[in-house]
Scaffold this motif. Structure first.
Motif, PDB file in Angstrom:
ATOM      1  N   SER A 167     -30.730 -44.971 -37.858  1.00  0.00           N
ATOM      2  CA  SER A 167     -29.665 -45.811 -37.328  1.00  0.00           C
ATOM      3  C   SER A 167     -28.749 -44.981 -36.437  1.00  0.00           C
ATOM      4  N   PRO A 168     -28.063 -45.647 -35.504  1.00  0.00           N
ATOM      5  CA  PRO A 168     -27.151 -44.914 -34.624  1.00  0.00           C
ATOM      6  C   PRO A 168     -26.188 -44.004 -35.390  1.00  0.00           C
ATOM      7  N   ALA A 169     -25.614 -44.513 -36.472  1.00  0.00           N
ATOM      8  CA  ALA A 169     -24.624 -43.704 -37.179  1.00  0.00           C
ATOM      9  C   ALA A 169     -25.232 -42.452 -37.794  1.00  0.00           C
ATOM     10  N   ASP A 170     -26.541 -42.481 -38.049  1.00  0.00           N
ATOM     11  CA  ASP A 170     -27.171 -41.322 -38.671  1.00  0.00           C
ATOM     12  C   ASP A 170     -27.165 -40.098 -37.767  1.00  0.00           C
ATOM     13  N   SER A 222     -24.762 -39.709 -35.258  1.00  0.00           N
ATOM     14  CA  SER A 222     -23.467 -39.677 -34.585  1.00  0.00           C
ATOM     15  C   SER A 222     -22.428 -39.131 -35.552  1.00  0.00           C
ATOM     16  N   LYS A 265     -25.297 -34.863 -42.856  1.00  0.00           N
ATOM     17  CA  LYS A 265     -26.111 -36.049 -42.630  1.00  0.00           C
ATOM     18  C   LYS A 265     -27.250 -36.110 -43.636  1.00  0.00           C
ATOM     19  N   VAL A 283     -28.107 -38.473 -45.276  1.00  0.00           N
ATOM     20  CA  VAL A 283     -28.819 -39.729 -45.165  1.00  0.00           C
ATOM     21  C   VAL A 283     -30.047 -39.616 -44.270  1.00  0.00           C
ATOM     22  N   SER A 337     -24.758 -48.690 -42.060  1.00  0.00           N
ATOM     23  CA  SER A 337     -25.302 -49.084 -40.770  1.00  0.00           C
ATOM     24  C   SER A 337     -26.004 -50.428 -40.895  1.00  0.00           C
ATOM     25  N   VAL A 341     -27.623 -43.536 -51.350  1.00  0.00           N
ATOM     26  CA  VAL A 341     -27.210 -42.181 -50.977  1.00  0.00           C
ATOM     27  C   VAL A 341     -25.924 -42.252 -50.156  1.00  0.00           C
ATOM     28  N   GLY A 384     -19.381 -42.788 -42.740  1.00  0.00           N
ATOM     29  CA  GLY A 384     -20.402 -42.242 -41.864  1.00  0.00           C
ATOM     30  C   GLY A 384     -20.659 -43.093 -40.645  1.00  0.00           C
ATOM     31  N   LEU A 432     -18.859 -45.241 -35.865  1.00  0.00           N
ATOM     32  CA  LEU A 432     -18.933 -45.148 -34.410  1.00  0.00           C
ATOM     33  C   LEU A 432     -18.616 -46.490 -33.760  1.00  0.00           C
TER      34      LEU A 432
END
Lengths: 453, 453
Positions: free
Chosen positions: A60-63, A65, A405, A407, B60, B410, B422, B425
């Motif tokens: 995912s994008p947040a992963d 960022s 990160k 995740v 996310s 997690v 997390g 964004l």
């Protein structure tokens, strides 16, 4: 303890851009006796090397960022500004941010590059590139949407065009995209459709030079090509794209031109410098290279303005190595440049002397698919599973540097074990309208496969 | 083994909508001797109870979305269609999907509800609701963008409006949003800004009735209100919204009206049935309730059309309990209805008899913040940490049912330990343009705090 409330002699360092160059510079200056402002138009640092995994639905994008405020909130000398720099006045030492201005003592420009269509900007809407989160989500929508459209399509020719994926450009991004799409078609999505065989999808990787990954050692290019072929990618070198339209790409191979019907065309071919390079050129007379990158001095400052530094992809540093080839636009170069400039500023404040910037080679990596990558360390070349493990650990190492990160690791581990794609959702309003116009010309009832009890 | 290639007697069951109702029905029919088509306009099932966590940046979109094809790909009798149903012909037993038609033998409508602004649709663009991933990302952009805009703003009044968050509607979604925003302001973002004190943010939760969570036991409403107050939320009951504009909300409390300057207004107040309810009403004469929900028979079919079922939020089932109050629009009701209809169809195929649908109460849950929730099980009421743990485990249980969402656990564990977010964004093109118009009217240099060495 120094009372800095009046800040009589504390210089103001302004960094524009929160990518690898800007963020590493900011972190290295976090405890320095300066006031520091980091300006970015986004509120997060993006780990661009994994952007193709957002595009192909692994993460995912947040992963990938990290919120800039979070990363920097321990540095009390640092403020983050979410804004866009529109002009530079190097003589008055001021930046324009919309209607505001901001003064600096030292300026570090690290605004990177954007896509380049070599004079064919009209191709952009058809063949998106991969620089931002929005680009990646658009690619994801196109890729997964193409399988959905093919599933609905009853005309075999049109269906074939929906199942043809063309990636333009055989650099690391193109190789990674092609490999990941091949894995989608041949493995992840294999059981998910009723009317199409996803393994029949054609994935074409087009490269103008005589081999993919041209900056790498020739044997690694060859290995990457054979690994990709193994995965189901058709690698076509010495192939130039001469036209891109909605639904096709025209290529020239030697003397012959041919048209390839394809609904998904992804651009990984070229970049040009961000617009601030040109502004800097106009205001300071500094030279730009053909891609619009700023020619920097051997300490990464620009000629005549020792308090302006340019780092990362926006800089052309040609003071090292044979034939003065510029350093490549990769994360390790930007990181080292950011740290160097921070060090330079700190030494300057202490009245110490400087040496020119030297890039320490850390190697090049490109991943082809699960269990396959190529790694060029200069003194050693790795391929296959070992290279893939090296790639995984290098990326995890850098990812967790800012922002744990955890995740991503779990997600990767999970994807690896299940061969699933957790993040394959198609988002964006009215997605259906974008893929269906020509699919809806049938009034037939849809056939269904036999039922197995 | 039956050779079903010719499918002489296999009925075609069509389910419209892949939410809780439709998906549970599809899963329960996965091994039945029917051919099954699930139609949804999105390619994923959305775990809506956690959508507020996407809006507030804890998880996310992909973490709470399960690809429909993946969830159903083991059911060989099932095909997934990514499409939109635009019309129903109950007499010819056909659906219109754009320009195509699809015949059914049995139809299950499960298309849910959308926001309702009680005749003030112009409020929608100002005060977004929370039904889709796009809604959640828009809310996220508004919430985080408001802190960013406040950080830039120099006019104290305008800054206060940016730091005022109004949540309209005191049901579970409103309570969850208010609690999560309060945690952002008072904890997660506390150290991230230089010019604002995020703990000074005002979070107002407005409810028209005399208590929040009106369907819950009064003592739980009271506990939820006190937990929210503890977190920094100002709970205002018996408060009606009479006007929403860009930058303010006007409320009436008894006889007095007042205008509250606020840049972030979130809508959690009302829903109305999806448009297919109205189509069904026009074509079959079935009655709708005031919210447009379809009045169903005691077996969830509609009057005069025993082969059309309506389930989930789209259905008004009023055959149970005191005063024939309709069952609430919550996930457990939809799940049980989906399973019941699947069972009904299977029994019908076997020539067996049916009993009417009965909802088995499983309780209501609303989370207020970390360590605080309220759970109403009917026979038992839980509050505080125990309720929160119940909420966490109930959600993990349902989340992993389809698609092992290890990552969410997690992520939650990580957020819980670090109090981080997390997924904060801000995405979407030209975000800056949407928050800055009135912030850029200063040419002052920005002040910086004292430097601590």
């Amino acid at each position: 303890m120094v009372d800095n409330n009046t800040q009589p002699s504390v210089p103001h360092v302004v960094i524009v851009g929160g990518g690898f160059g800007g963020l590493y510079a900011a972190q290295a200056l976090g405890k320095a006796p300066v006031k520091l402002t980091l300006i970015d138009k986004r509120n997060f640092h993006l780990f661009q090397p994994l952007l193709y995994q957002v595009a192909t639905g692994s993460v995912s994008p947040a992963d990938i960022s990290s919120p800039l405020r979070l990363v920097l909130n321990q540095n009390k000398n640092t403020q983050v500004l979410l804004d866009r720099v529109t002009d530079i006045d190097p003589d008055r030492q001021r930046l324009t941010l919309g209607d505001r201005t901001l003064s600096y003592d030292t300026l570090i420009l690290a605004t990177g590059v954007k896509h380049h269509y070599f004079g064919n900007d009209q191709w952009q809407s058809i063949a998106p590139g991969l620089k931002t989160i929005e680009d990646a989500l658009l690619m994801r929508r196109r890729i997964y949407g193409a399988f959905e459209a093919a599933e609905k399509e009853t005309d075999p020719e049109k269906q074939k065009a929906w199942l043809t994926f063309v990636i333009v450009g055989g650099g690391p991004t193109g190789v990674e995209l092609a490999g990941a799409i091949a894995e989608l078609a041949h493995s992840v999505l294999k059981n998910d459709f009723h009317h199409i065989d996803t393994t029949s999808a054609r994935i074409l990787l087009l490269e103008g030079m005589d081999r993919i990954l041209p900056p790498y050692a020739p044997e690694l290019s060859a290995r990457a090509a054979s690994d990709l072929t193994q995965l189901g990618v058709k690698v076509q070198t010495q192939t130039l794209v001469t036209q891109v339209t909605e639904g096709s790409v025209t290529v020239r191979q030697g003397e012959t031109e041919k048209l390839i019907p394809a609904r998904t065309i992804l651009w990984a071919a070229g970049v040009k410098a961000s617009g601030l390079g040109k502004v800097l050129h106009e205001k300071t007379g500094v030279a730009l290279d053909r891609a619009g990158r700023v020619m920097v001095e051997d300490n990464l400052s620009i000629s005549g303005y020792p308090n302006i530094f340019v780092i990362g992809d926006l800089a052309n540093f040609s003071h090292q190595g044979e034939g003065e080839r510029p350093l490549p636009g990769i994360a390790p170069v930007a990181m080292q440049e950011g740290k160097y400039v921070a060090q330079w500023i700190k030494r300057e404040l202490r009245g110490q002397t400087h040496s020119p910037f030297r890039y320490t080679e850390v190697g090049s990596l490109a991943v082809i698919g699960e269990n396959a990558a190529v790694v060029d360390l200069g003194w050693m070349k790795l391929t296959g599973f070992i290279a893939w493990l090296t790639w995984v650990f290098a990326h995890i190492y850098y990812l967790i540097e800012f922002d744990n990160k955890l995740v991503v690791m779990v997600q990767w581990g999970w994807n690896y074990l299940t061969r699933g794609r957790g993040a394959r959702l198609i988002t964006g309003e009215d997605f259906l309208l974008t893929i269906t116009p020509e699919n809806l010309d049938t009034t037939e009832d849809m056939p269904l496969p036999a039922i197995k009890n």
